[in-house]
Design a protein around this motif. Sequence first.
Motif, PDB file in Angstrom:
ATOM      1  N   ARG A 163     -17.266  -8.782 -17.300  1.00 31.29           N
ATOM      2  CA  ARG A 163     -16.379  -9.838 -17.681  1.00 31.29           C
ATOM      3  C   ARG A 163     -15.562 -10.357 -16.738  1.00 31.29           C
ATOM      4  O   ARG A 163     -15.235 -11.542 -16.658  1.00 31.29           O
ATOM      5  N   ASP A 164     -14.936  -9.317 -15.924  1.00 38.30           N
ATOM      6  CA  ASP A 164     -13.954  -9.874 -14.988  1.00 38.30           C
ATOM      7  C   ASP A 164     -14.897 -10.729 -13.854  1.00 38.30           C
ATOM      8  O   ASP A 164     -14.210 -11.429 -13.058  1.00 38.30           O
ATOM      9  N   LEU A 165     -16.094 -10.295 -13.620  1.00 42.90           N
ATOM     10  CA  LEU A 165     -17.028 -11.422 -12.911  1.00 42.90           C
ATOM     11  C   LEU A 165     -17.454 -12.534 -13.460  1.00 42.90           C
ATOM     12  O   LEU A 165     -18.200 -13.181 -12.773  1.00 42.90           O
ATOM     13  N   GLY A 166     -17.055 -12.775 -14.550  1.00 38.09           N
ATOM     14  CA  GLY A 166     -17.654 -13.784 -15.423  1.00 38.09           C
ATOM     15  C   GLY A 166     -19.097 -13.810 -15.750  1.00 38.09           C
ATOM     16  O   GLY A 166     -19.614 -14.913 -15.891  1.00 38.09           O
ATOM     17  N   ARG A 167     -19.648 -12.594 -15.807  1.00 38.70           N
ATOM     18  CA  ARG A 167     -21.025 -12.601 -16.140  1.00 38.70           C
ATOM     19  C   ARG A 167     -21.093 -12.235 -17.694  1.00 38.70           C
ATOM     20  O   ARG A 167     -20.318 -11.396 -18.016  1.00 38.70           O
ATOM     21  N   PRO A 168     -22.311 -12.609 -18.349  1.00 43.21           N
ATOM     22  CA  PRO A 168     -22.279 -12.317 -19.719  1.00 43.21           C
ATOM     23  C   PRO A 168     -22.727 -10.679 -19.943  1.00 43.21           C
ATOM     24  O   PRO A 168     -23.208  -9.925 -19.027  1.00 43.21           O
ATOM     25  N   SER A 169     -22.267 -10.027 -21.061  1.00 45.87           N
ATOM     26  CA  SER A 169     -22.584  -8.752 -21.295  1.00 45.87           C
ATOM     27  C   SER A 169     -24.049  -8.623 -21.683  1.00 45.87           C
ATOM     28  O   SER A 169     -24.648  -9.644 -22.151  1.00 45.87           O
ATOM     29  N   ARG A 170     -24.668  -7.480 -21.203  1.00 45.04           N
ATOM     30  CA  ARG A 170     -26.166  -7.331 -21.554  1.00 45.04           C
ATOM     31  C   ARG A 170     -25.878  -6.507 -23.034  1.00 45.04           C
ATOM     32  O   ARG A 170     -25.236  -5.758 -23.101  1.00 45.04           O
ATOM     33  N   ARG A 171     -27.011  -7.238 -23.645  1.00 39.49           N
ATOM     34  CA  ARG A 171     -27.033  -6.579 -24.932  1.00 39.49           C
ATOM     35  C   ARG A 171     -28.656  -6.239 -25.124  1.00 39.49           C
ATOM     36  O   ARG A 171     -29.497  -6.336 -24.755  1.00 39.49           O
TER      37      ARG A 171
END
Length: 171
Positions: A163-171
Motif C-alpha cells: 500500500r505504501d509503495l502504491g501497489r495493489p494488494s494481491r488476492r
Amino acid sequence: MSAHHRVKWPLTISEMRTQPSMVLTVPTIHEPTLAPKGKHMSLKFTADMLPTNSSVDRGARKRPNFLKSVLDTLDHFAPSFSDGVIHTQFLLPQDIEEQLNMPGGHINHGDMTIDQMFFKRPAAHYSDYRSPIKGLYQCGSSSHPGGGVSGVPGHNAAREIRRDLGRPSRR
C-alpha cells in the motif's frame, strides 16, 4: 474437564502446576535428518511457565521439578515416553531472555493479554505494522495477531508495504 480447560496461570513459584498444558511437536516425522537414524526429536512448549518476576532466582531452583511435571504429563498420555528421552534442554523465561535477547523471556515479545492485542499490539498507534521510523515495518511476534508459526504478521506487514509503495494488494 480436560487439562487444557483447567489451565490456571501460576501467580507464584509455589503455585506451579503439576500437570502443565503443552504443545508437542515431533519435527523428525517429516524431517528425519534432524536426529540420528531411528531416533526422534520432540519440542514441547508450555504456557505454564514461571512468571519472570516470581522471585530473585526466577524459578531456577524449581527447574527439575517442573521438567519432571512435563515428563510425567507426557507419560500420562503416551506411556513410557520419558523412558526414551536421551537429552533435554529446558529453557525458563530468564534463559530465553538471556540467550535470545527477548525481554522478560516472552517468545511472543510481550504478554498475549487483552491489553496487548488487536489495535494495541505491539502498542497503541503502532498496530498497522509501521514503526515510528519511515520505511521500517514490524512483522514479528510483537505484531498482531501475535506469535506462532502462522506467518500472518509478515503477510499483513507486506500488505501495508505494498500500500505504501502504491501497489495493489494481491488476492
